[in-house]
Each structure stands twice: as C-alpha cells, then as structure tokens.
Design a protein around this motif. Structure first.
Motif, PDB file in Angstrom:
ATOM      1  N   ILE A 143       0.849  -1.200   0.000  1.00  0.00           N
ATOM      2  CA  ILE A 143       0.000   0.000   0.000  1.00  0.00           C
ATOM      3  C   ILE A 143       0.881   1.244   0.000  1.00  0.00           C
ATOM      4  N   LYS A 144       0.696   2.052  -1.003  1.00  0.00           N
ATOM      5  CA  LYS A 144       1.555   3.237  -1.166  1.00  0.00           C
ATOM      6  C   LYS A 144       1.158   4.390  -0.256  1.00  0.00           C
ATOM      7  N   GLU A 145      -0.127   4.448   0.090  1.00  0.00           N
ATOM      8  CA  GLU A 145      -0.592   5.541   0.947  1.00  0.00           C
ATOM      9  C   GLU A 145       0.053   5.433   2.320  1.00  0.00           C
ATOM     10  N   GLU A 146       0.606   6.523   2.784  1.00  0.00           N
ATOM     11  CA  GLU A 146       1.305   6.534   4.067  1.00  0.00           C
ATOM     12  C   GLU A 146       0.439   7.211   5.125  1.00  0.00           C
ATOM     13  N   ASN A 147       0.118   6.469   6.176  1.00  0.00           N
ATOM     14  CA  ASN A 147      -0.574   7.041   7.325  1.00  0.00           C
ATOM     15  C   ASN A 147      -0.105   6.312   8.575  1.00  0.00           C
TER      16      ASN A 147
ATOM     17  N   ILE B  39      -0.733   2.372   8.550  1.00  0.00           N
ATOM     18  CA  ILE B  39       0.160   1.654   7.631  1.00  0.00           C
ATOM     19  C   ILE B  39       1.585   1.646   8.180  1.00  0.00           C
TER      20      ILE B  39
END
Length: 434
Positions: free
Chosen positions: A245-249, A252
C-alpha cells in the motif's frame, strides 16, 4: 587496483580464518574490518568509528526483530502450536504426499524456529510417519531439512534476510512477497529431485532415539487451534500489505514495521500459555530466546560493521564505476557471490551478511535493484552445504548416513534448491522489473 587486491585478500583471509582455523566470526569480522580500513588509508580512529557505526546501524532494529522472532518460536514449540501446524498440514495432504507435507511444515515452522531446534522437535513425528506410510525416513528428513533451510535463508524474521534488508536500506515488507515466490520455487526443485531419486534414498537405518527432542505433546482445542497459524502468518501479512500500500498514514506505518508486526503475532500466541504461572512461563521463554539469539545478533552486527568499512573505503563503487556493464549482468553476480560464500564458510547467515556488504554500494548508487538483489543473494546463500556446516553433521548423526551418501543427497540438494530459486529470481528480474 591495490585497494581491490587488499579487499580480496582480506575476504579470502576472513574465509580461511572462519573455516580452516575455526575463528569465531565476531572477532574475525572485526579484525579484518580493521585491517581493511587501515590498509586502504584509514586511521585507527576513523576505522573504529566506521565499525561502530556499522554495528549500531545494523542492530538498531534488527536485534529486536530477531529476539521477538525467536520468542514466537519458543512459545509455539513449547505450547503445542508447532505440533498443531504439522498435524494440520499432514491431515490436509494425507500420507501419500508426505514429502510435500514435510516441506510445507518445515517452511512454516522454520520461519520463527531455529533450524536445529525445529528439526529435532519434529523428529518423533518424522519417525512415526515413516513407519506408518512406508516413505523412506531419509526422503522425509531431506524434505523437512531443505524446507527449514529455505525458510532460514529467505523469510524474515530470520537474521540473514533482515541483515540484507538493513544493508540495502529497504523495508522488510518489500522483500517478503518475492522471497516467498523464490522459496516456493526452491522447494519445488527439492521435491522434484526427491521424486526422481527416491529409490536411491531408501535406507534401513533408524533414527538414533537419543537425539530426539524431548517435548511434551500438548493438544490444543477450541479457538486455540487457530492461534498458531494466526501468530505465524499475521506478521508476514501485515508487513507485506504495509509495503504494498503506497498511501502513508499512521496505521500503515505501524503494521508494516516489523517490530510491531511481530509483537502482534506474539499477542496471538499468548493465549496458548497456561493461565497458571503465565508470567513466569513467558519470562522463561523470553530468557531462552534471548540466550539463543545473543550470538546471532552479535554476528549480524559485526557483519554490518565489516560491511560499513567496505562502504566507507569506496572500493566497490570505484570497481564498478562502469554501471552499464554491471547492470547488464543484473543479479547474477550477487547470486554467485552468495552461493560461493555459503559453500566456503558453511554459514548461510555469514554468507548473506558478507555478500550484502560487498554489493551494498551498487544498491546505493542505483546500479542494482534492492528487491531483486536481495532475493538473488538469499537464493544463492542456499549454496552447497557440506562438511563445514554443523547441521550437516547433525543430520548425519541422527540418521546414521555415511558422509559420501549425504554429500550426494543433502549437499547436492542444497545446490539444486539454490539454482531453482536463482532461476526464479532471474525470470522475475527479466519480466517484472520496471
């Protein structure tokens, strides 16, 4: 040219010291790191600083991962979790396909549990299954031993892959998917060879029962039957998904961190412990895991220290300044280097650390892809395991097999699985690389 000769001589002497003179890898890596640094123009102060930086940077998170992985293995081994995994897979595939079953068992249990411990723990089951099914004990033993070796070389949280990921400054989660595919290819190579040569592997020898691991066979019931699988697979899934998953939060970042992913896996395993004396048992397993991993952690750290000296000298970067020629060779060079070091030293972990140290400058300057190079090094580290490996002699003594026969079976098989994994890496590198 002089610097290259110095590096070659130091590596050759390091191998001789570890293999011929039986010098422990920790002082050997430190001493030859110091010699390399001084011989290439460094001072005692700068080289010492380089060694310490390499040691600290390598262990700042790998040390905890190795420890937590060993703790998970201790809990599963002592609560019946490993037995449940083994029994479930055997029930799924039946006795006809026992070599396949033993390979899957070895692969899964070999991720958190040390090879020697896992093999000795599963020996009683191996012995009974051989008698009941008619399968050669040597065929089943080889399928189990090779799959344990593959897991040790390719799948975190075993120390070798972690050390390579650290040297290449790459997320552990990013190497897991490809390494699993390579591991499957390697095990398939093992099973095909065993199928073709099973008639040559018949033996009337029985296991030396004095070598069997004395463990209490505990039965798990109810929801606890799910927990060993959850504890084993959850960290791998979390790290892999977090890397994909590329989205960084915050979520994650949490689940893809191998330290927290492993701790989540351990949480799934905790209910396997008896409520009575829960704390004392957990502390006991923690202490045992710490004792078993202390030397491994230190070897990993000193390997990182040696690699840092190589990086700081700039020898490899200058040697491979023509990046076009190296790029054309792709991951072949790292694979062959790793295979060579395992064959010579008899240690997969030392091979992985040493090869990663040599190749790391080619990762940092963008010449080689870190994910594919990691997979290539891990596949190559399966190498040719022979008389310089402690596990080779453990296997020999347990099964009462002659050295020549073991060289023609176990050692040859490690070469085949290494090449099988290497072919898979090469195919993936050829067709999937961006």
């Amino acid at each position: 040219m002089l610097a290259l000769i110095t590096l070659t001589v130091c590596i050759a002497l390091l191998i001789v010291a570890v293999t011929v003179f039986k010098v422990h890898p920790i002082p050997a890596l430190l001493v030859f790191g110091l010699i390399l640094g001084l011989a290439t123009g460094g001072t005692v102060t700068t080289v010492t600083e380089s060694l310490l930086n390499g040691f600290g940077n390598t262990l700042k998170w790998i040390g905890l991962i190795i420890l937590f992985g060993a703790l998970l293995g201790e809990i599963l081994s002592n609560t019946g979790g490993s037995d449940l995994i083994a029994d479930s897979i055997i029930a799924l595939f039946g006795t006809k396909y026992l070599p396949l079953s033993m390979s899957i068992i070895g692969f899964l249990i070999g991720i958190p549990v040390f090879m020697d411990v896992a093999y000795l723990t599963l020996l009683p089951t191996l012995h009974v299954l051989s008698k009941k099914s008619g399968h050669s004990i040597l065929v089943l033993g080889l399928s189990l031993a090779i799959s344990l070796t593959v897991a040790h070389a390719l799948i975190p949280p075993t120390p070798g892959p972690l050390a390579v990921a650290s040297a290449f400054n790459i997320s552990v989660g990013k190497i897991i998917p490809l390494n699993i595919v390579v591991a499957i290819a390697a095990i398939i190579g093992c099973l095909v060879w065993l199928k073709v040569n099973k008639n040559k592997l018949q033996t009337t020898n029985t296991i030396d029962t004095n070598k069997l691991q004395k463990t209490e066979n505990k039965k798990l019931g109810g929801y606890k039957k799910i927990l060993p699988f959850a504890a084993l697979l959850t960290p791998l899934i979390l790290m892999s998904v977090g890397a994909i998953i590329k989205e960084e939060n915050a979520i994650i970042a949490f689940i893809k961190n191998p330290i927290w992913a492993l701790l989540i896996g351990i949480l799934f395993a905790l209910p396997l412990l008896d409520k009575k004396d829960f704390s004392s048992k957990l502390n006991s397993y923690f202490n045992t895991a710490g004792a078993k991993t202390a030397i491994v952690i230190l070897i990993t750290g000193t390997g990182g220290a040696f690699g840092q000296v190589i990086k700081d000298t700039g020898i490899v970067s200058s040697l491979f300044s023509n990046t076009d020629s190296i790029s054309s060779m792709g991951i072949i060079v790292p694979f062959l280097l790793s295979m060579l070091f395992t064959t010579v030293t008899g240690s997969i972990t030392v091979s992985l650390i040493t090869t990663a140290s040599i190749v790391a400058p080619l990762i940092s300057n963008g010449t080689l892809d870190p994910t594919f190079t990691t997979a290539a090094i891990c596949a190559g580290s399966l190498g040719i395991i022979h008389v310089n490996s402690s596990f080779f002699w453990l296997f020999k003594e347990i099964h009462n097999v002659s050295v020549p026969k073991l060289l023609k079976s176990f050692s040859l098989l490690t070469a085949i699985v290494s090449l099988s994994g290497g072919v898979m890496v090469f195919l993936a590198y050829t067709f999937l690389r961006d």
